[in-house]
Design a protein around this motif. Structure first.
Motif, short mmCIF file in Angstrom:
data_model
loop_
_atom_site.label_atom_id
_atom_site.label_comp_id
_atom_site.label_asym_id
_atom_site.label_seq_id
_atom_site.Cartn_x
_atom_site.Cartn_y
_atom_site.Cartn_z
N THR A 29 23.22 31.00 40.17
CA THR A 29 23.41 30.79 39.06
C THR A 29 24.22 32.03 38.39
O THR A 29 25.16 31.91 37.60
N PHE A 30 23.64 33.14 38.73
CA PHE A 30 24.36 34.48 38.28
C PHE A 30 25.64 34.84 38.71
O PHE A 30 26.43 35.23 37.79
N ILE A 31 25.83 34.53 39.88
CA ILE A 31 27.21 34.81 40.63
C ILE A 31 28.18 33.85 39.76
O ILE A 31 29.18 34.41 39.29
N ALA A 32 27.91 32.35 39.71
CA ALA A 32 28.74 31.65 39.23
C ALA A 32 29.34 31.74 37.88
O ALA A 32 30.20 31.87 37.42
N ILE A 33 28.24 32.09 36.97
CA ILE A 33 28.37 32.55 35.60
C ILE A 33 29.21 33.72 35.29
O ILE A 33 30.29 33.64 34.57
N VAL A 34 28.77 34.65 35.93
CA VAL A 34 29.65 36.07 35.74
C VAL A 34 30.96 35.80 36.36
O VAL A 34 31.99 36.40 35.79
N ASP A 35 31.30 35.23 37.58
CA ASP A 35 32.58 34.95 38.05
C ASP A 35 33.46 34.24 37.14
O ASP A 35 34.62 34.39 36.81
N SER A 99 36.21 34.21 46.96
CA SER A 99 36.18 35.51 46.18
C SER A 99 36.76 36.56 47.00
O SER A 99 37.50 37.37 46.36
N LEU A 100 36.42 36.60 48.06
CA LEU A 100 37.09 37.70 49.05
C LEU A 100 38.74 37.66 49.11
O LEU A 100 39.35 38.42 48.92
N LEU A 101 39.16 36.35 49.17
CA LEU A 101 40.71 36.04 49.41
C LEU A 101 41.16 36.29 47.87
O LEU A 101 42.32 36.99 47.67
N ARG A 174 40.40 44.12 41.73
CA ARG A 174 39.98 43.34 42.65
C ARG A 174 38.57 43.17 42.97
O ARG A 174 38.06 42.17 43.52
N TRP A 175 37.89 44.37 42.11
CA TRP A 175 36.46 44.25 42.46
C TRP A 175 35.66 43.57 41.57
O TRP A 175 34.49 43.03 41.62
N VAL A 176 36.42 42.87 40.45
CA VAL A 176 35.62 41.73 39.74
C VAL A 176 35.65 40.43 40.50
O VAL A 176 34.70 39.42 40.24
N PHE A 177 36.29 40.42 41.76
CA PHE A 177 36.08 39.27 42.70
C PHE A 177 35.25 39.76 43.87
O PHE A 177 34.44 38.99 44.45
N TYR A 178 35.32 40.97 44.56
CA TYR A 178 34.58 41.45 45.44
C TYR A 178 33.12 41.64 45.11
O TYR A 178 32.10 41.60 45.78
#
Length: 493
Positions: A29-35, A99-101, A174-178
């Motif tokens: 949940t945290f990862i998906a919402i933040v992204d 996310s890495l890509l 790029r770090w907003v995805f990394y």
């Protein structure tokens, strides 16, 4: 070799699923919402990197909710067919890979394509993690666990602007995805080792017509809602897209109601409690998410503050949520969701009226105080509506019900910025080329307050007798496979 295999196979039994499932669900949940929230902070930096205007990057933002909506209808069937663990970990792995890509993208086209994959995987992540969570705990336990599960759901959108600003300023866009990887990779490993591996079942033949119609309808409607304020609600593209979405949605409803094994069990909306809580979620999310979208704009554009100051000003909302969600959880079994949600929405409307009094000279600490009160009001909203929506349904319907809940919440979340942007556009004089005037922001807060008041009236009619009965009568713990629960009265009280 055999000994190593036996050790690995024994790992899931060492930890209770009551601990494993919430840990994995919190991480997902945290990862998906933040992204979903952090990307907008990086848009100016991305535009400079690729030599484009910020407006030209609109597709990077819009493609995520559009593809997320397309994937949601298939999520329940996938969970029923392949099991929650397999679906959740596969979707999370795809999400992290995309996310890495995204972070390594060399151009706009590649970035948009990878964001599309992110959205598709996120559309499966939300319902799969929620279905696992609610299949592991009884109704009484769901109230207690939701008091803690709501914490990352509220901290994530509040922390995203602050985190995004720090990453962009000190590292790179790029770090907003990394940044997804340090949290996501341990979650994948932890889930693979300790999450119980259900093999799934036989949900029936895959409803391809239902998927095509529902995915097309949700994608078209989501695109029209997201782009309507930017392109104009009367533009040919938006009108055509919204009309197409409405036609496809009508076709999907007609097909799904006539199909023996539909992809979307729309008949669940015959349950009054499920239907009413979803309607409250759909409308109530507009003032909630709308204020979370509007306040950073007000601080940055009307008060000319920095992005970091904006993030630190809205962050106190999370502390308000943490306070009242515990109170709501303690009162749920005694007073039911009707009074909790209704009073919370009344409080929300009052706070929005306070925010409508802010102007360009209002002190930031005043705004922070209002945002704390805002969080205290919405802390009574999410947990009661979620638990009550599933209280009168069979456990065999949980995957489908959580998927429909996700559709409703994503739609309400998309309507919020569209409503705010429309209010700002209407409040800005046509001859003004700069940012909207302060009065436009004030009128937008007033419009959100009116929607909150209307939703409060609806909440006070919620039939919460069955919801209280489900919590009071569900004390057994689940230690083995989830068994169907006897259907309760569907009429309500």
């Amino acid at each position: 070799m055999l000994r190593r295999h036996s050790v690995l196979s024994a790992l899931p039994s060492r930890l209770s699923q009551r601990l494993v499932v919430p840990v994995v669900s919190v991480s997902v949940t945290f990862i998906a919402i933040v992204d979903g929230a952090i990307t907008t902070v990086a848009l100016p930096s991305i535009a400079r990197q690729f030599g484009l205007t910020t407006a030209a990057l609109d597709g990077v933002v819009v493609v995520y909710p559009v593809c997320l909506a397309m994937a949601i209808p298939a999520s329940a069937w996938l969970v029923e067919r392949f099991g929650g663990k397999r679906v959740l970990l596969t979707a999370l792995t795809v999400f992290l890979g995309s996310s890495l890509l995204c972070g390594a993208a060399a151009g706009l086209g590649q970035l948009v394509a990878c964001r599309a994959v992110q959205g598709l995987s996120a559309g499966v992540l939300f319902p799969a993690s929620t279905a696992l969570l609610f299949a592991t705990f009884t109704s009484a336990e769901q109230v207690r666990i939701s008091r803690y599960m709501i914490i990352p759901q509220q901290i994530a959108p509040a922390a995203a602007p602050v985190l995004g600003g720090l990453l962009v300023d000190h590292l790179s866009w790029r770090w907003v995805f990394y940044v997804n990887l340090p949290v996501g990779l341990p979650a994948v490993l932890f889930g693979a080792l300790f999450l119980a591996g259900g093999r799934g079942g036989r949900p029936g033949r895959f409803d391809l017509p239902g998927l095509l119609l529902s995915a097309g309808a949700l994608a078209a409607l989501m695109f029209g809602i997201c782009e309507g304020p930017n392109q104009g609600w009367t533009s040919r593209t938006i009108l055509t897209t919204l009309l197409l979405g409405a036609v496809l949605l009508a076709g999907a409803v007609a097909v799904e109601l006539r199909t023996n094994q539909p992809l979307l069990r729309l008949r669940l909306f015959a349950d009054r409690l499920f239907r009413d809580t979803n309607l409250i979620n759909l409308i109530g999310l507009i003032p909630i998410m709308g204020a979370l979208y509007l306040t950073p704009l007000f601080v940055q554009q009307a008060q000319h503050r920095s992005a970091l100051e904006s993030g630190l000003t809205t962050f106190p909302e999370a502390f308000g949520v943490l306070l009242t969600v515990q109170v709501a959880g303690a009162l749920y079994a005694r007073v039911g969701p009707r009074l909790i949600v209704g009073c919370g929405l009344v409080g929300l409307g009052a706070v929005l009226l306070l925010l409508a009094t802010c102007d360009a000279d209002t002190d930031l600490w005043t705004v922070r105080g209002y945002m704390f009160l805002f969080g205290a009001a919405i802390g009574t909203f999410f947990m009661p509506t979620t638990v009550a929506s599933l209280a009168t349904l069979d456990r065999t319907d949980l995957a489908q019900a959580t998927m429909l809940n996700t559709v409703v919440r994503q739609t309400g979340g998309a309507l919020a910025p569209a409503a705010v942007t429309t209010a700002l556009v209407l409040g800005t004089p046509p001859e003004t080329a700069a940012a909207p005037p302060v009065t436009a922001y004030q009128h937008a807060y007033l419009a959100l307050a009116a929607i909150a008041a209307a939703t409060a009236v609806l909440a006070f009619t919620l039939p919460d007798g069955p919801a209280r009965a489900a919590v009071g009568g569900s004390t057994a713990r689940i230690s083995g496979p989830v068994l169907p629960r006897r259907r309760r009265d569907r009429v309500g009280s």
